[in-house]
Design an enzyme around this catalytic site. Structure first.
Site, PDB file in Angstrom:
ATOM      1  N   ASP A 155      55.242  49.463  37.082  1.00  0.00           N
ATOM      2  CA  ASP A 155      56.230  49.622  38.428  1.00  0.00           C
ATOM      3  C   ASP A 155      56.892  50.773  37.765  1.00  0.00           C
ATOM      4  O   ASP A 155      57.831  50.946  36.864  1.00  0.00           O
ATOM      5  CB  ASP A 155      56.991  48.366  38.299  1.00  0.00           C
ATOM      6  CG  ASP A 155      56.587  47.462  39.154  1.00  0.00           C
ATOM      7  OD1 ASP A 155      55.456  47.207  39.014  1.00  0.00           O
ATOM      8  OD2 ASP A 155      57.321  46.347  39.492  1.00  0.00           O
ATOM      9  N   LYS A 218      57.773  49.962  46.342  1.00  0.00           N
ATOM     10  CA  LYS A 218      58.871  49.325  46.133  1.00  0.00           C
ATOM     11  C   LYS A 218      60.074  49.834  46.264  1.00  0.00           C
ATOM     12  O   LYS A 218      60.464  50.923  45.937  1.00  0.00           O
ATOM     13  CB  LYS A 218      58.641  48.750  44.601  1.00  0.00           C
ATOM     14  CG  LYS A 218      59.527  48.048  44.060  1.00  0.00           C
ATOM     15  CD  LYS A 218      59.265  47.518  42.558  1.00  0.00           C
ATOM     16  CE  LYS A 218      60.578  46.937  41.722  1.00  0.00           C
ATOM     17  NZ  LYS A 218      60.387  46.529  40.236  1.00  0.00           N
ATOM     18  N   LYS A 254      56.935  45.887  47.971  1.00  0.00           N
ATOM     19  CA  LYS A 254      57.555  45.010  47.025  1.00  0.00           C
ATOM     20  C   LYS A 254      59.144  45.265  47.328  1.00  0.00           C
ATOM     21  O   LYS A 254      59.643  46.343  46.725  1.00  0.00           O
ATOM     22  CB  LYS A 254      57.053  45.270  45.734  1.00  0.00           C
ATOM     23  CG  LYS A 254      57.986  44.487  44.879  1.00  0.00           C
ATOM     24  CD  LYS A 254      57.519  44.603  43.290  1.00  0.00           C
ATOM     25  CE  LYS A 254      58.160  43.959  42.321  1.00  0.00           C
ATOM     26  NZ  LYS A 254      57.892  44.123  41.080  1.00  0.00           N
TER      27      LYS A 254
HETATM   28  O1  LIG Z   1      62.442  44.477  40.210  1.00  0.00           O
HETATM   29  C1  LIG Z   1      62.861  43.529  39.970  1.00  0.00           C
HETATM   30  C2  LIG Z   1      64.567  43.786  40.187  1.00  0.00           C
HETATM   31  O2  LIG Z   1      64.860  44.356  38.874  1.00  0.00           O
HETATM   32  C3  LIG Z   1      65.067  42.387  40.215  1.00  0.00           C
HETATM   33  O3  LIG Z   1      66.407  42.390  40.508  1.00  0.00           O
HETATM   34  P1  LIG Z   1      67.260  41.341  40.781  1.00  0.00           P
HETATM   35  O4  LIG Z   1      67.561  40.987  39.317  1.00  0.00           O
HETATM   36  O5  LIG Z   1      68.410  41.685  41.590  1.00  0.00           O
HETATM   37  O6  LIG Z   1      66.523  40.072  41.304  1.00  0.00           O
END
Ligand SMILES: O=C[C@H](O)COP(=O)(O)O
Length: 318
Positions: A155, A218, A254
């Site tokens: 990512d 994403k 995503k």
């Molecule tokens: O890529 C994923 C994100 O960093 C997750 O974010 P979150 O901790 O708000 O679910």
């Protein structure tokens, strides 16, 4: 193939002509949020589908091999076995789509999953996550290191400076270099939409990322002030649709950052179904990036199966 060409005049023209109708985007996002939510077994089915699309994430300064191990175990058995058995879903191999960690923790995740005989993919954020403000050389080396350690999904974060100053060809060149550094690993490109200023920039950044060979686009890192929102998602999935209609390439989506409730996960699935169709309702083309969503989904499934919400000790792994 268009995805691997240089940033051509045709691409530049496509990007520079983009205009987004903000009112139309907001209206469409409201419509989708206003849809009636499925109940009972239909809701349970949507929630299990959401589980299979989660990139179960830990991206914290205090990550250690042991909490990464715990994350991996949860990813391989995301819902308590007896709950799945009650729904006759215990033998369907339900897991999350992947685990997602920082580059330094990739080797830990690979080791834990291997020990558990799981072939779940390990995704790693890279390229100076979350700000992307490190030298290009360092960002490229980070991608290579994560791939060498066994990440099969990377990512990357885009360089917001290039996007905000309209240097689309420069952004394309950088993403192309990340694409090459990823080698066989899937590349998900994080736009950090909360820092792009306008919907038009979001649409342009989506297009450039896809032109440069991204497998997914994403929304966010989860570290910006504004992360995954439905209006911004409408802009991105419309870019995916337009790109598909023009090139034949299917790029995944995503949303990530701040997605915490089971109900939200159903709205995200509805958005994908309505905007891109059933083909995008699977982990090859849709992921939910989330660190704490799974806990609420398991809680709702517990309620569906037993008729009551669990006490804390009844879902300790959540
Ligand atoms: O890529 C994923 C994100 O960093 C997750 O974010 P979150 O901790 O708000 O679910």
């Amino acid at each position: 193939c268009l995805a691997y060409c240089r940033f051509s005049m045709e691409n530049l023209e496509w990007v520079s002509k983009v205009r987004v109708n903000t009112q139309a985007v907001l209206k469409r996002a409201q419509q989708i949020q206003g849809r009636k939510v499925a109940k009972k077994q239909w809701q349970a089915a949507w929630l299990l589908k959401a589980v299979t699309c989660i990139d179960l994430t830990t991206l914290a300064g205090d990550d250690t091999p042991s909490n990464v191990h715990r994350l991996c175990m949860k990813a391989t058995q995301p819902i308590r076995h007896d709950l799945l058995k009650s729904m006759d879903m215990h033998d369907k191999g339900i897991t999350t789509a992947a685990v997602c960690v920082y580059p330094s923790r990739v080797a830990d995740a690979v080791k834990s999953l291997k020990a558990a005989n799981s072939c779940l993919p390990v995704a790693s954020v890279a390229t100076g996550f979350p700000a992307g403000q490190t030298p290009l050389k360092t960002r490229l080396a980070e991608v290579q290191m994560a791939v060498e350690d066994g990440a099969t999904e990377i990512d990357i974060v885009i360089n917001r400076t290039l996007a905000l100053t309209g240097q689309w060809a420069g952004l394309y060149d950088e993403i192309r270099q990340f694409r090459e550094a990823c080698a066989d690993a899937h590349m998900k490109t994080i736009l950090a939409v909360g820092e792009l200023g306008t919907f038009t920039n979001v649409y342009k950044a989506s297009l450039v990322s896809m032109m440069a060979g991204s497998d997914f686009i994403k929304t966010s890192t989860g570290k910006e002030t504004v992360n995954a929102t439905y209006p911004v998602a409408i802009v991105m999935v419309r870019a995916i649709r337009d790109y598909f209609l023009r090139t034949g390439y299917k790029v995944g989506f995503k949303p990530a950052g701040g997605i915490r409730t089971a109900q939200e996960s159903v709205v995200w699935l509805t958005l994908m179904k309505e905007e891109l169709g059933d083909e995008w309702l699977n982990p090859h083309l849709f992921r939910l990036g989330a660190s704490s969503l799974l806990a609420d989904i398991e809680r709702q499934i517990y309620h569906y199966v037993t008729g009551r919400y669990p006490a804390y000790h009844e879902l300790p792994m959540a």
